[in-house]
Design an enzyme around this catalytic site. Structure first.
Site, PDB file in Angstrom:
ATOM      1  CB  SER A 166      -0.948  -0.040   1.210  1.00 39.15           C
ATOM      2  OG  SER A 166      -1.871   1.028   1.169  1.00 39.15           O
ATOM      3  CG  HIS A 192      -4.249  -0.883  -0.787  1.00 37.34           C
ATOM      4  ND1 HIS A 192      -3.989  -0.856   0.566  1.00 37.34           N
ATOM      5  CD2 HIS A 192      -4.842  -2.077  -1.022  1.00 37.34           C
ATOM      6  CE1 HIS A 192      -4.408  -1.986   1.114  1.00 37.34           C
ATOM      7  NE2 HIS A 192      -4.920  -2.742   0.167  1.00 37.34           N
ATOM      8  CG  ASP A 288      -5.967  -5.432   2.570  1.00 33.37           C
ATOM      9  OD1 ASP A 288      -6.635  -6.449   2.855  1.00 33.37           O
ATOM     10  OD2 ASP A 288      -5.813  -5.026   1.410  1.00 33.37           O
TER      11      ASP A 288
END
EC number: 3.1.1.61
Length: 351
Positions: A166, A192, A288
């Protein structure tokens, strides 16, 4: 960092400055210390206000955001979050900004957007807490790009590689994937990113890496020498079909606040590939991918996490490590080679 994350908002549009400021002021842990309409005003405001973080519009008159970002990173390294239009040109500029040293990028909202700027306040707080400025300041400006392992020195086994990342992931993925030879193991990645950004990122990786890199499409067969990047913001990426593994794009609600989600990818790899997989979790805020990486490890996969010192944000790798999902933590510069060690075919045959 003070108790509040102190942020300077830079945008040539008074309307956009007001909207960004309103979104940030809604978070009690963020303080908007000032606004600026161009690079000259921003430079003066940075000197006077000493903010923890700057949000910076990419497309400004006179000196544009990229030029100003280069000056900031050279003269006063600090966390900068770029604000960009969700166009192909905006995506290209955002990727350039991330490589120059921006902490992260957010897209400008569409009319009627229910959550304009999404998790911008969380990004600002993460940026204010991060080691990003110190890391950038100590990194050599002329560092050579990592060289890929020669094809003759690597023979792929039957393992698939799954990577999740991310915030800070653009630079991290470049560092890892530039070590891969053209005959690398099939690799699936969830990073992401806003919609439109991943296509530009895949094209960029394809230009600078030895393997073929492409945005994942539904049904694409996993092949040696290919890297598949989950499309941003639309669907989740999974792998499917045990007899002939392929990419599957899944219409589902966001998981852990993200679509695509790293957990969705890792869960599918744990189920389909089991011990014939390597899972890697890189820099990023939140959690995540941590639970999915644990499932991969329980299924027999080898797992690697980026260490705290080299992360822009030690969030996802930290949670994964604390859960017991990470078999070994490594500095970013060592991860690419370690993946190749874990996936190479044994001399007596593919493992």
């Amino acid at each position: 960092m003070s108790a509040l994350a102190r942020v300077l908002v830079v945008d040539d549009s008074p309307t956009m400055r007001g909207l960004i400021s309103a979104v940030l002021k809604a978070d009690p842990e963020v303080e908007v210390v000032g606004q600026a309409g161009n690079a000259m005003e921003a430079r003066a405001a940075i000197k006077q206000l000493n903010p923890d973080v700057v949000t910076l519009d990419i497309e400004m008159p006179e000196m544009n955001g990229l030029e100003f970002l280069e000056k900031i990173m050279r003269l006063r390294p600090m966390p900068v979050i770029m604000v960009s239009s969700l166009t192909h040109r905006g995506a290209d500029a955002s990727l350039a900004a991330l490589e120059i040293g921006a902490f992260d990028c957010v897209g400008k909202p569409a009319p009627g957007d229910a959550r304009p700027f999404g998790d911008l306040a969380d990004k600002v707080k993460a940026a204010a807490r991060s080691q990003h400025a110190a890391y950038r300041a100590t990194r050599p400006e002329t560092a050579a790009a990592p060289q890929p392992v020669p094809m003759s020195e690597y023979r792929a086994g039957r393992k698939v590689v799954a990577i999740g990342s991310s915030t800070g992931g653009v630079e991290a993925l470049i560092a890892v994937l530039q070590k891969f030879p053209a005959n690398c193991p099939p690799t699936v990645i969830t990073q992401h990113m806003p919609p439109t950004f991943t296509k530009s990122f895949a094209e960029r990786l394809n230009r600078i890496c030895a393997p073929v890199v492409e945005e994942a499409t539904d049904g694409a067969r996993l092949q040696t020498g290919k890297i598949y990047l989950a499309p941003g913001g639309e669907r989740h990426l999974q792998i499917a079909n045990r007899s002939a593994p392929c990419c599957r794009l899944l219409d589902r609600d966001p998981v852990n606040g993200h679509r695509p989600s790293v957990d969705v990818l890792f869960d599918s790899v744990a189920e389909l590939a089991g011990r014939n997989a390597v899972g890697v979790i890189l820099t990023g805020m939140g959690r995540d991918g941590a639970a999915g990486l644990l499932k991969m490890r329980h299924a027999g996969a080898r797992t690697v996490g980026q260490n705290e010192k080299t992360c822009v944000v030690y969030g996802m790798p930290r949670v994964a490590y604390e859960l017991g999902a990470v078999e070994q933590q490594l500095p970013l510069a060592s991860i690419g080679e370690e993946i190749l060690k874990l996936t190479t075919a044994r001399k007596e045959g593919a493992d």
